[in-house]
Design a protein around this motif. Structure first.
Motif, PDB file in Angstrom:
ATOM      1  N   GLY A  13       0.804  -1.214   0.000  1.00 21.52           N
ATOM      2  CA  GLY A  13       0.000   0.000   0.000  1.00 21.52           C
ATOM      3  C   GLY A  13       0.835   1.262   0.000  1.00 21.52           C
ATOM      4  N   GLY A  14       0.183   2.378   0.306  1.00 20.75           N
ATOM      5  CA  GLY A  14       0.841   3.669   0.313  1.00 20.75           C
ATOM      6  C   GLY A  14       0.980   4.210   1.720  1.00 20.75           C
ATOM      7  N   CYS A  17      -1.374   3.364   4.883  1.00 21.32           N
ATOM      8  CA  CYS A  17      -2.682   3.473   4.232  1.00 21.32           C
ATOM      9  C   CYS A  17      -3.806   2.730   4.944  1.00 21.32           C
ATOM     10  CB  CYS A  17      -2.593   2.985   2.793  1.00 21.32           C
ATOM     11  SG  CYS A  17      -2.071   1.265   2.620  1.00 21.32           S
ATOM     12  N   TRP A  22      -9.074   7.639   4.191  1.00 21.47           N
ATOM     13  CA  TRP A  22      -8.673   8.110   2.868  1.00 21.47           C
ATOM     14  C   TRP A  22      -9.659   9.091   2.261  1.00 21.47           C
ATOM     15  CZ3 TRP A  22      -4.288   7.685  -0.081  1.00 21.47           C
ATOM     16  CH2 TRP A  22      -3.234   7.022   0.566  1.00 21.47           C
ATOM     17  N   THR A  25      -8.383  12.542   1.782  1.00 22.83           N
ATOM     18  CA  THR A  25      -7.498  12.851   0.663  1.00 22.83           C
ATOM     19  C   THR A  25      -8.274  13.036  -0.638  1.00 22.83           C
ATOM     20  OG1 THR A  25      -7.153  10.548  -0.055  1.00 22.83           O
ATOM     21  CG2 THR A  25      -5.770  11.356   1.750  1.00 22.83           C
ATOM     22  N   THR A  31     -10.845   2.836   0.096  1.00 22.62           N
ATOM     23  CA  THR A  31      -9.816   2.632  -0.922  1.00 22.62           C
ATOM     24  C   THR A  31      -8.956   1.396  -0.660  1.00 22.62           C
ATOM     25  OG1 THR A  31      -9.687   4.949  -1.575  1.00 22.62           O
ATOM     26  CG2 THR A  31      -7.711   3.626  -1.926  1.00 22.62           C
ATOM     27  N   TRP A  32      -8.515   1.206   0.573  1.00 20.35           N
ATOM     28  CA  TRP A  32      -7.576   0.130   0.885  1.00 20.35           C
ATOM     29  C   TRP A  32      -8.229  -1.007   1.664  1.00 20.35           C
ATOM     30  CZ3 TRP A  32      -3.111   0.010  -1.613  1.00 20.35           C
ATOM     31  CH2 TRP A  32      -2.612   1.223  -2.125  1.00 20.35           C
ATOM     32  N   PHE A  82       1.553  12.375   6.661  1.00 19.71           N
ATOM     33  CA  PHE A  82       0.384  11.600   7.055  1.00 19.71           C
ATOM     34  C   PHE A  82      -0.085  12.016   8.449  1.00 19.71           C
ATOM     35  CE2 PHE A  82       2.238   9.089   3.667  1.00 19.71           C
ATOM     36  CZ  PHE A  82       1.106   8.670   2.966  1.00 19.71           C
ATOM     37  N   MET A 260      -7.004   3.915  -5.387  1.00 18.05           N
ATOM     38  CA  MET A 260      -6.680   5.290  -5.757  1.00 18.05           C
ATOM     39  C   MET A 260      -7.196   5.625  -7.154  1.00 18.05           C
ATOM     40  SD  MET A 260      -2.924   5.535  -3.942  1.00 18.05           S
ATOM     41  CE  MET A 260      -2.759   7.310  -4.087  1.00 18.05           C
TER      42      MET A 260
END
Length: 271
Positions: A13-14, A17, A22, A25, A31-32, A82, A260
């Protein structure tokens, strides 16, 4: 029952995450979620609880393959921008100096440059997904670096050198991303490139012909959309080690999702 451990390539992941909202953002809040759920359940398919885990992270490169020989590794919060709480995450899993030395010896016997490091902790390519994979943090983890030349054949051979660990109860995990173009995320072109490369990668990894499979992996940069998916390959090469450790056994895509706003990411199991 076969007690040989499989090997895995996981998308980590990012940043942190799996532990943030999310929607803040501009991405969907879920998203995850699918990736996190897959990671939480991955261990249920193992033949037994691993004695130790060797993790090759896309966030560590050294002149020689380097195994962290730290008994009590610290965390490396190697992400920026973050939420504050993500810098308070803890993952107190032990290391294993003995396994680290064993890893280095196996690599050296195979003629590969290798050494130990007595200070390296867990970067976010390790502790973020492993908070989900093994939340009790009670299994020793040995981080293993990439070799900074980023030669795919060298990383396949490193995996091959470590394959005996699978019969010793050691789980080998490559932690990276099957698509990693930071400028391509959230774009239509990036989503298309990720799909094209994912299809090629899955075909290459599942090819039952060993010679053909390894030839394709060695020449991955010639694949369709390869450099669009990986402008730099540090997040792909952990997969080479995981595939190499399976050697004769082809891979299987055991997870896939889009994140994403459309980028395709996948996870693979070998053995």
């Amino acid at each position: 029952m076969n007690q040989t451990m499989p090997t895995f390539f996981i998308p980590h992941g990012g940043g942190p995450c799996f532990f943030m909202d999310w929607s803040l953002t501009g991405d969907p809040a879920d998203t995850w979620n699918a990736t996190a759920d897959w990671l939480r359940h991955l261990s249920t398919g193992l033949p037994s609880t691993p004695k130790a885990i060797v993790v090759i992270s896309g966030h560590w490169e050294e002149p020689a393959f380097t195994a962290a020989s730290v008994a009590r590794p610290s965390l490396i919060y190697d992400y920026t921008g973050f939420p504050a709480h993500t810098y308070q995450l803890q993952y107190p899993a032990p290391g294993s100096p003995a396994i680290a030395q064993h890893v280095v010896e196996l690599l050296q016997v195979a003629g590969l440059p290798a050494r130990t490091d007595s200070s390296r902790g867990f970067d976010h390519g390790i502790f973020i997904p492993f908070l989900l994979l093994f939340p009790k943090a009670d299994i020793p983890i040995v981080p293993l670096s990439l070799q900074q030349g980023l030669d795919p054949e060298l990383h396949l051979e490193a995996g091959r050198a470590l394959r005996s660990l699978r019969n010793e109860g050691v789980l080998i995990v490559g932690s990276g991303m099957s698509y990693h173009n930071m400028r391509g995320f959230r774009t239509a072109a990036g989503a298309e490139d990720s799909e094209i490369f994912d299809r090629w990668l899955t075909r290459a990894l599942t090819d039952s012909d060993l010679a053909h499979r390894w030839s394709n992996l060695r020449q991955w940069s010639q694949a369709p959309a390869a450099r669009a998916a990986h402008p730099r390959e540090e997040h792909l090469l952990p997969l080479m080690v995981a595939a190499g450790a399976a050697f004769e056994e082809p891979g299987e895509r055991v997870f896939s999702d889009t994140v994403m706003r459309g980028a395709r990411i996948s996870g693979y199991r070998f053995g």
